[in-house]
Design a protein around this motif. Structure first.
Motif, PDB file in Angstrom:
ATOM      1  N   HIS A  48       0.876  -1.400   0.182  1.00  0.00           N
ATOM      2  CA  HIS A  48       0.070   0.052  -0.013  1.00  0.00           C
ATOM      3  C   HIS A  48       0.948   1.242  -0.028  1.00  0.00           C
ATOM      4  N   LEU A  49       1.946   1.313   0.986  1.00  0.00           N
ATOM      5  CA  LEU A  49       2.744   2.539   0.888  1.00  0.00           C
ATOM      6  C   LEU A  49       3.629   2.557  -0.510  1.00  0.00           C
ATOM      7  N   TRP A  50       4.158   1.607  -1.036  1.00  0.00           N
ATOM      8  CA  TRP A  50       4.597   1.537  -2.372  1.00  0.00           C
ATOM      9  C   TRP A  50       3.679   2.086  -3.408  1.00  0.00           C
ATOM     10  N   PHE A  51       2.631   1.637  -3.468  1.00  0.00           N
ATOM     11  CA  PHE A  51       1.637   1.777  -4.341  1.00  0.00           C
ATOM     12  C   PHE A  51       1.132   3.366  -4.409  1.00  0.00           C
ATOM     13  N   HIS A  52       1.193   3.863  -3.365  1.00  0.00           N
ATOM     14  CA  HIS A  52       0.663   5.296  -3.081  1.00  0.00           C
ATOM     15  C   HIS A  52       1.824   6.267  -2.838  1.00  0.00           C
ATOM     16  N   ASP A  53       2.983   5.739  -3.260  1.00  0.00           N
ATOM     17  CA  ASP A  53       4.214   6.466  -3.197  1.00  0.00           C
ATOM     18  C   ASP A  53       4.219   7.826  -3.899  1.00  0.00           C
ATOM     19  N   ALA A  54       3.875   8.860  -3.021  1.00  0.00           N
ATOM     20  CA  ALA A  54       3.446  10.197  -3.893  1.00  0.00           C
ATOM     21  C   ALA A  54       4.912  10.542  -4.373  1.00  0.00           C
ATOM     22  N   GLU A  55       6.038  10.522  -4.245  1.00  0.00           N
ATOM     23  CA  GLU A  55       7.184  10.785  -5.126  1.00  0.00           C
ATOM     24  C   GLU A  55       7.596   9.901  -6.158  1.00  0.00           C
ATOM     25  N   ALA A  56       6.931   8.943  -6.181  1.00  0.00           N
ATOM     26  CA  ALA A  56       7.170   7.888  -7.284  1.00  0.00           C
ATOM     27  C   ALA A  56       8.547   7.663  -7.718  1.00  0.00           C
ATOM     28  N   LEU A  57       9.302   7.505  -6.606  1.00  0.00           N
ATOM     29  CA  LEU A  57      10.752   7.271  -7.024  1.00  0.00           C
ATOM     30  C   LEU A  57      11.030   5.789  -7.540  1.00  0.00           C
ATOM     31  N   GLY A  58      10.145   4.868  -7.350  1.00  0.00           N
ATOM     32  CA  GLY A  58      10.573   3.824  -8.001  1.00  0.00           C
ATOM     33  C   GLY A  58      11.605   2.970  -7.141  1.00  0.00           C
ATOM     34  N   VAL A  59      12.027   1.652  -7.555  1.00  0.00           N
ATOM     35  CA  VAL A  59      12.965   0.736  -6.736  1.00  0.00           C
ATOM     36  C   VAL A  59      14.313   0.763  -7.764  1.00  0.00           C
ATOM     37  N   ARG A  60      15.363   1.077  -6.974  1.00  0.00           N
ATOM     38  CA  ARG A  60      16.652   0.941  -7.737  1.00  0.00           C
ATOM     39  C   ARG A  60      16.727  -0.380  -8.287  1.00  0.00           C
TER      40      ARG A  60
END
Length: 91
Positions: A48-60
């Motif tokens: 939920h936290l990843w899906f709604h990431d406001a900064e949409a930084l993604g995953v390295r």
């Protein structure tokens, strides 16, 4: 010694909140949950936290690579141990 569930949250004991109800039912360290249930809860909160990431930084890519290796190289016990480590620093 581990901190109780409400230690890091906006929680007042006996306030009737969701966290209060969860502590009452599952215990103040979720000791009344199985390791699988704890992992599932952690997964759902994390997703939920990843899906709604406001900064949409993604995953390295390094993290994606580590996950691929975890999936292929580690057994269930080691995977579980990784998820149950404390990842929140003490205030």
């Amino acid at each position: 010694m581990s901190k109780p569930v409400g230690y890091y949250a906006n929680y007042t004991p006996f306030d009737g909140s969701l966290i209060d109800q969860m502590v009452e039912y599952f215990g103040d360290q979720f000791q009344n949950m199985t390791p699988t249930e704890k992992c599932w809860l952690l997964y759902r909160i994390g997703y939920h936290l990843w899906f709604h990431d406001a900064e949409a930084l993604g995953v390295r890519s390094e993290v994606e690579n580590a996950m691929s290796r975890i999936e292929s190289e580690l057994g269930a016990g080691d995977k579980l141990a990784l998820t149950l480590k404390k990842h929140i620093p003490s205030p």
